[in-house]
Write an enzyme that holds these catalytic residues in place. Structure first.
Site, PDB file in Angstrom:
ATOM      1  N   LYS A 315       0.807  -1.227  -0.092  1.00 10.95           N
ATOM      2  CA  LYS A 315       0.046   0.223  -0.028  1.00 10.95           C
ATOM      3  C   LYS A 315       0.995   1.368   0.114  1.00 10.95           C
ATOM      4  O   LYS A 315       0.714   2.289  -0.783  1.00 10.95           O
ATOM      5  CB  LYS A 315      -0.928  -0.085   1.315  1.00 10.95           C
ATOM      6  CG  LYS A 315      -1.868   1.225   1.306  1.00 10.95           C
ATOM      7  CD  LYS A 315      -3.175   0.752   2.130  1.00 10.95           C
ATOM      8  CE  LYS A 315      -3.016   0.689   3.558  1.00 10.95           C
ATOM      9  NZ  LYS A 315      -2.900   1.751   4.235  1.00 10.95           N
ATOM     10  N   SER A 316       1.857   1.219   0.952  1.00 10.34           N
ATOM     11  CA  SER A 316       2.756   2.553   0.771  1.00 10.34           C
ATOM     12  C   SER A 316       3.285   2.697  -0.384  1.00 10.34           C
ATOM     13  O   SER A 316       3.500   3.960  -1.031  1.00 10.34           O
ATOM     14  CB  SER A 316       3.805   2.309   1.828  1.00 10.34           C
ATOM     15  OG  SER A 316       3.199   2.046   3.133  1.00 10.34           O
ATOM     16  N   ARG A 320       2.912   5.930  -3.243  1.00  5.20           N
ATOM     17  CA  ARG A 320       3.946   6.774  -3.829  1.00  5.20           C
ATOM     18  C   ARG A 320       4.239   6.661  -5.142  1.00  5.20           C
ATOM     19  O   ARG A 320       4.775   7.590  -5.911  1.00  5.20           O
ATOM     20  CB  ARG A 320       5.509   6.104  -2.979  1.00  5.20           C
ATOM     21  CG  ARG A 320       5.282   6.851  -1.526  1.00  5.20           C
ATOM     22  CD  ARG A 320       6.213   6.088  -0.688  1.00  5.20           C
ATOM     23  NE  ARG A 320       6.287   6.317   0.711  1.00  5.20           N
ATOM     24  CZ  ARG A 320       5.151   6.288   1.779  1.00  5.20           C
ATOM     25  NH1 ARG A 320       4.175   5.601   1.620  1.00  5.20           N
ATOM     26  NH2 ARG A 320       5.551   6.796   2.966  1.00  5.20           N
ATOM     27  N   GLY A 388      -4.914   8.008   5.762  1.00  3.28           N
ATOM     28  CA  GLY A 388      -3.994   8.917   6.321  1.00  3.28           C
ATOM     29  C   GLY A 388      -2.823   9.159   5.450  1.00  3.28           C
ATOM     30  O   GLY A 388      -2.380  10.224   5.303  1.00  3.28           O
ATOM     31  N   ARG A 416      -8.453  12.079  12.501  1.00  2.00           N
ATOM     32  CA  ARG A 416      -7.010  11.797  12.953  1.00  2.00           C
ATOM     33  C   ARG A 416      -5.946  12.966  12.828  1.00  2.00           C
ATOM     34  O   ARG A 416      -6.563  13.966  12.231  1.00  2.00           O
ATOM     35  CB  ARG A 416      -6.571  10.743  11.870  1.00  2.00           C
ATOM     36  CG  ARG A 416      -7.334   9.360  12.089  1.00  2.00           C
ATOM     37  CD  ARG A 416      -6.838   8.344  11.007  1.00  2.00           C
ATOM     38  NE  ARG A 416      -5.557   7.968  11.156  1.00  2.00           N
ATOM     39  CZ  ARG A 416      -4.739   7.081  10.131  1.00  2.00           C
ATOM     40  NH1 ARG A 416      -5.347   6.596   9.274  1.00  2.00           N
ATOM     41  NH2 ARG A 416      -3.584   7.027  10.779  1.00  2.00           N
ATOM     42  N   ASP A 609       1.972  -1.301  11.597  1.00  2.00           N
ATOM     43  CA  ASP A 609       0.790  -1.626  11.138  1.00  2.00           C
ATOM     44  C   ASP A 609       0.560  -3.209  11.533  1.00  2.00           C
ATOM     45  O   ASP A 609      -0.641  -3.780  11.324  1.00  2.00           O
ATOM     46  CB  ASP A 609       1.018  -1.597   9.741  1.00  2.00           C
ATOM     47  CG  ASP A 609       0.704  -0.153   9.307  1.00  2.00           C
ATOM     48  OD1 ASP A 609       0.425   0.962  10.132  1.00  2.00           O
ATOM     49  OD2 ASP A 609       1.169   0.356   8.124  1.00  2.00           O
ATOM     50  N   LYS A 636      -4.460   5.319  14.611  1.00  2.00           N
ATOM     51  CA  LYS A 636      -4.442   4.781  13.581  1.00  2.00           C
ATOM     52  C   LYS A 636      -6.057   4.942  13.076  1.00  2.00           C
ATOM     53  O   LYS A 636      -6.711   5.752  13.578  1.00  2.00           O
ATOM     54  CB  LYS A 636      -4.085   3.208  13.640  1.00  2.00           C
ATOM     55  CG  LYS A 636      -2.587   3.459  13.744  1.00  2.00           C
ATOM     56  CD  LYS A 636      -1.838   4.167  12.757  1.00  2.00           C
ATOM     57  CE  LYS A 636      -0.098   4.062  12.951  1.00  2.00           C
ATOM     58  NZ  LYS A 636       0.460   4.732  11.759  1.00  2.00           N
ATOM     59  N   ARG A 640      -6.409   1.602  17.843  1.00  2.00           N
ATOM     60  CA  ARG A 640      -6.071   0.202  17.924  1.00  2.00           C
ATOM     61  C   ARG A 640      -5.819  -0.813  19.103  1.00  2.00           C
ATOM     62  O   ARG A 640      -5.961  -1.881  19.261  1.00  2.00           O
ATOM     63  CB  ARG A 640      -4.771  -0.251  16.908  1.00  2.00           C
ATOM     64  CG  ARG A 640      -5.481   0.001  15.464  1.00  2.00           C
ATOM     65  CD  ARG A 640      -4.472  -0.423  14.457  1.00  2.00           C
ATOM     66  NE  ARG A 640      -4.918  -0.308  13.085  1.00  2.00           N
ATOM     67  CZ  ARG A 640      -4.062  -0.191  11.842  1.00  2.00           C
ATOM     68  NH1 ARG A 640      -2.921   0.169  11.900  1.00  2.00           N
ATOM     69  NH2 ARG A 640      -4.983   0.064  10.851  1.00  2.00           N
ATOM     70  N   ARG A 689      -7.605  -3.885   9.787  1.00  2.25           N
ATOM     71  CA  ARG A 689      -6.597  -4.627  10.121  1.00  2.25           C
ATOM     72  C   ARG A 689      -7.105  -5.200  11.564  1.00  2.25           C
ATOM     73  O   ARG A 689      -6.920  -6.261  11.885  1.00  2.25           O
ATOM     74  CB  ARG A 689      -5.196  -3.762  10.390  1.00  2.25           C
ATOM     75  CG  ARG A 689      -4.720  -3.254   9.314  1.00  2.25           C
ATOM     76  CD  ARG A 689      -3.084  -3.051   9.369  1.00  2.25           C
ATOM     77  NE  ARG A 689      -2.789  -2.272   8.400  1.00  2.25           N
ATOM     78  CZ  ARG A 689      -2.525  -2.435   7.202  1.00  2.25           C
ATOM     79  NH1 ARG A 689      -2.311  -3.911   6.783  1.00  2.25           N
ATOM     80  NH2 ARG A 689      -2.108  -1.819   6.194  1.00  2.25           N
TER      81      ARG A 689
HETATM   82  C1  S3P Z   1       2.574   4.722   6.184  1.00  5.75           C
HETATM   83  C2  S3P Z   1       3.226   4.991   7.487  1.00  5.75           C
HETATM   84  C3  S3P Z   1       2.732   4.664   8.770  1.00  5.75           C
HETATM   85  C4  S3P Z   1       1.695   3.362   8.653  1.00  5.75           C
HETATM   86  C5  S3P Z   1       0.723   3.661   7.450  1.00  5.75           C
HETATM   87  C6  S3P Z   1       1.489   3.772   6.240  1.00  5.75           C
HETATM   88  C7  S3P Z   1       3.306   5.180   4.855  1.00  5.75           C
HETATM   89  O1  S3P Z   1       2.108   5.462   9.439  1.00  5.75           O
HETATM   90  O2  S3P Z   1       1.050   3.087   9.955  1.00  5.75           O
HETATM   91  O3  S3P Z   1      -0.188   2.448   7.566  1.00  5.75           O
HETATM   92  O4  S3P Z   1       2.996   4.667   3.905  1.00  5.75           O
HETATM   93  O5  S3P Z   1       4.051   5.947   4.909  1.00  5.75           O
HETATM   94  P1  S3P Z   1       2.891   6.523  10.304  1.00  5.75           P
HETATM   95  O6  S3P Z   1       3.950   7.147   9.459  1.00  5.75           O
HETATM   96  O7  S3P Z   1       1.879   7.660  10.698  1.00  5.75           O
HETATM   97  O8  S3P Z   1       3.255   5.790  11.355  1.00  5.75           O
END
Ligand code: S3P
Length: 736
Positions: A315-316, A320, A388, A416, A609, A636, A640, A689
């Protein structure tokens, strides 16, 4: 139009008298015969006796002479008579009214039903014509409220949706959405017809011609009047259209395939968006509809944990890949893109900022980058759903744009904290407004000149770091971010992959504004966060053996591997390789009894996560597992720590919740493979999750686990339940 109005009123049980005036006696006779009107005639004056409402349904340029006879005989009508019309332009009709009455009477409410067909006459009267169509009313400041209400009620009775706008806005909007398309259709048909006098060419005309030109069969007099009446607005929309056509012509002439694809793709998505609006399901509405749908999982106790699987893309990295691909020069091809709602929201947001994106199709996406300064102002707020990551990374990126923007999200996202990005961005020179307490929505002012800063992050957050690095692309000088503990570094790696220099020394990374990104291919590995649910499934189930293919093994993401290994899990790594700057491996896991541990605090950001699933591992580990330093879990998609503690309580798992962590007392399968805990109904609080963690927990429960509010699993893991079935579990979902 008038015939259809009468037909609609009669069909809906209107019990008053409807009389009509028309130059054709046979039309009047037909109207009476069809039961649409009680009476009628060719002369207006006698028909006005005692009427309470007059609806002018005549061509726009005939309006003034009809208004003159209305004015001359208005004394015959009821004292509170209301006059309205159905004309397609409003400016000229208002001028006529003012000329005839010397002012705009408070009892005149001009209107325009956005409905019709290319057919006219009483024979074409259709009682359903206005159902679910819009009617625009253009009241003036001194229009009588009662008159407005009566005209509104008239159209609502016919099933229409009534809107109000100014006369000027109406004429501008209609010039673009109705008058211009009619002009094009008339022009195309006429041009082709003149090229082929025998009209032979039409024998071969395909569906495209038919769809595009249906409206060229409309009433010529009516349309002549409209173009004359709305001349200025039509000419200005025609100028814009000609400019667009000229650009396309140049692209065809020079074989500029990128420009063609960019225009067609933008148009095709805009058309589909329009289609969803028509069916009342915009992306946002669809998203809301989906997330408001109550999805419940029912997972049967026990089952197997066996097989080879590939879970969806990271996902991250998916977020990007779209962001950097859009800002790059050139075309970026992405493989393995996660088609989950979070990353799709990011993709949609870039489309709304003018980026042509093809796909996704089976994880493939092609992004036609517009360069760092090529984004366009979106038409409205950018909606990022549950994500987020999208909101925080967008905040940085949008702070560097020339245009104003607004970011909104779903109910969970609205709670959030965004001050963590808004504050340092303000220190860079951005103007950002948040709702109370630093919560979304975010309103970001364009045109700021950003300056690089040195920022000591108060929390270990990859999202905050990435937000500042993205703003740093647009800032003067260096942007430096120090992290209190290592966090995922996909942004830095991917920026480097796009040829944008990012440096790191110890706990600090930095970049300088003003370089460019160059497009290149991206291969997104499977998401270790999604793989975690199957790692835990195998780790807690005697006899298990699962291999997860092509999983991203970035050292800043493998806290779950480190923690499970410390607990005694049997993990092996096969086929280890590097793909597009990210380490990847197949992970094999077989059952071995787990023991409770004190989770090393430096592993917390590396497994941030994965804790919901790790808590289920802890519930199946002999002894106590202790987590501290994890207060970030409280902000989150849900709190959680609390959500998991509540669910564990339902299953009867002993635990103690503290502000920044939890102690969980677990038990292994033991002799006879007896279950570790009970079943029951748990609430995921809409957190994907939490939902998936309790689904996996069912492997070791004594009875069914029912999980409520699971729709958001689609944000990160489409197809999750199917994979649970594949490993040997029994699960189903119910939607309400
Ligand atoms: C993420 C960073 C994390 C993670 C989120 C994805 C990202 O959050 O919990 O699911 O893609 O940069 P934080 O950076 O707020 O810890």
């Amino acid at each position: 139009m008038g015939g259809s109005l009468a037909a609609a009123l009669k069909a809906r049980g209107f019990y008053g008298r409807i009389v009509a005036c028309d130059p054709s006696e046979s039309e009047i006779a037909l109207g009476i015969e069809k039961g649409l009107i009680e009476a009628g005639g060719c002369e207006l004056a006698p028909l006005l006796d005692g009427v309470s409402m007059i609806v002018l349904a005549v061509p726009v340029l005939a309006m003034e002479s009809v208004l003159e006879s209305v004015a001359a005989n208005i004394g015959r009508a009821a004292p509170d008579v209301v006059i309205t019309d159905v004309g397609s332009t409003k400016g000229t009709i208002r001028e006529s009214v003012v000329r005839v009455f010397d002012r705009m009477p408070a009892s005149v409410v001009l209107g325009h039903p956005i409905a019709g067909s290319e057919k006219s006459g009483v024979d074409a009267a259709n009682p359903e014509l206005y159902v679910d169509h819009k009617v625009i009313l253009t009241p003036e400041p001194d229009t009588r409220t009662r008159a407005l209400e009566r005209v509104r009620a008239l159209w609502q009775a016919c099933g229409a949706e009534v809107l109000e706008m100014s006369v000027e806005r109406h004429d501008q909007v209609l010039a673009r959405t109705s008058h211009l398309p009619h002009l094009l259709a008339f022009s195309l048909v006429d041009t082709l017809a003149r090229q082929d006098e025998r009209l032979d060419i039409f024998r071969y005309a395909a569906g495209g011609f038919r769809d595009f030109t249906r409206i060229a069969g409309s009433d010529p007099v009516m349309w002549r009047d409209i173009f004359i009446a709305n001349r200025d607005a039509v000419l200005s929309s025609l100028d814009d259209f000609e400019a667009g056509l000229k650009t396309l012509r140049a692209a065809i002439a020079s074989g500029d395939s990128d420009a063609l694809i960019a225009t067609f793709d933008r148009a095709s998505h805009a058309r589909r968006y329009f289609g969803t609006l028509l069916s009342k399901t915009s992306y946002q509405a669809e998203y809301h509809m989906h997330s408001q749908q109550r999805v419940t999982y029912r997972v049967q106790p026990g089952g197997q944990a066996q097989g080879r699987l590939r879970v969806p893309g990271d996902k991250s990295m998916s977020h990007r890949s779209i962001m950097l691909g859009a800002l790059a020069d050139g075309v970026t091809e992405v493989k393995g893109f996660l088609e989950g709602e979070d990353s799709l929201a990011t993709l949609q947001a870039f489309r709304e900022m003018g980026v042509a994106i093809e796909g996704p199709h089976q994880g493939r996406v092609t992004i036609h980058g517009v360069g760092l300064h090529g984004l366009k102002a979106p038409a409205g707020p950018l909606y990022v759903g549950n994500s987020g990551t999208a909101m925080r990374l967008f905040a940085g990126l949008l702070a560097g744009q020339a245009f104003d923007s607004e970011l909104t999200g779903d109910e969970s996202l609205t709670k959030r904290p965004m001050g963590r990005v808004a504050d340092p961005l303000r220190a860079m020179g951005a103007t950002i407004e948040t709702a109370e307490g630093g919560r979304p929505p975010l309103a970001i002012k364009g045109g700021a000149s950003l300056k690089g800063i040195r920022y000591d992050m108060p929390m270990a957050s990859a999202q905050v770091k990435s937000c500042l690095l993205l703003a740093g692309l647009y800032a003067e000088g260096e942007t430096r971010v120090r992290e209190p503990a290592p966090t995922r570094d996909h942004t830095e790696r991917m920026l480097n992959g796009f040829g944008y220099p990012v440096s790191r020394e110890g706990d600090t990374c930095w970049l300088e504004g003003g370089h460019t990104l160059t497009a290149g291919p991206i291969d997104v590995p499977s998401d270790i966060s999604s793989a975690t649910f199957f790692l835990v499934a195998a780790a807690i189930t005697p006899g298990s053996d699962i291999t997860l293919e092509h999983v991203g093994m970035n050292p800043t993401r493998i806290g779950v591997i480190n923690i499970l290994s410390l607990m005694g899990a049997n993990l092996a790594f096969e086929n280890e390789r590097e793909v597009g700057g990210e380490p990847v491996a197949d992970i094999r896991i077989r059952y071995a009894p787990l023991s409770g541990i004190d989770i090393p605090v430096e592993q917390v950001p590396l497994a941030i996560d994965e804790f919901p699933a790790l808590f289920i591992a802890a519930a199946n580990a002999e002894g106590t597992t202790r987590l501290r330093g994890a207060e970030e879990l409280r902000v989150k998609e849900s709190d959680r720590l609390q959500a998991m503690a509540d669910g564990l309580a339902v299953l009867g798992v002993e635990h103690t919740l503290v502000e920044d962590g939890i102690d969980i007392v677990g038990r292994t399968a033991g002799a006879g493979e007896s279950p570790s805990y009970a079943g029951g109904t748990v609430d995921s609080l809409g957190d994907h999750r939490i939902a998936m963690a309790f689904a996996v927990a069912a492997l070791r429960a004594s009875s069914e686990i029912v999980i409520e509010d699971c729709a958001n699993v689609a944000t990160s893991f489409p197809g999750f339940l199917g994979l649970l079935e594949r490993i040997g579990m029994t699960a189903e979902e119910a939607r309400a």
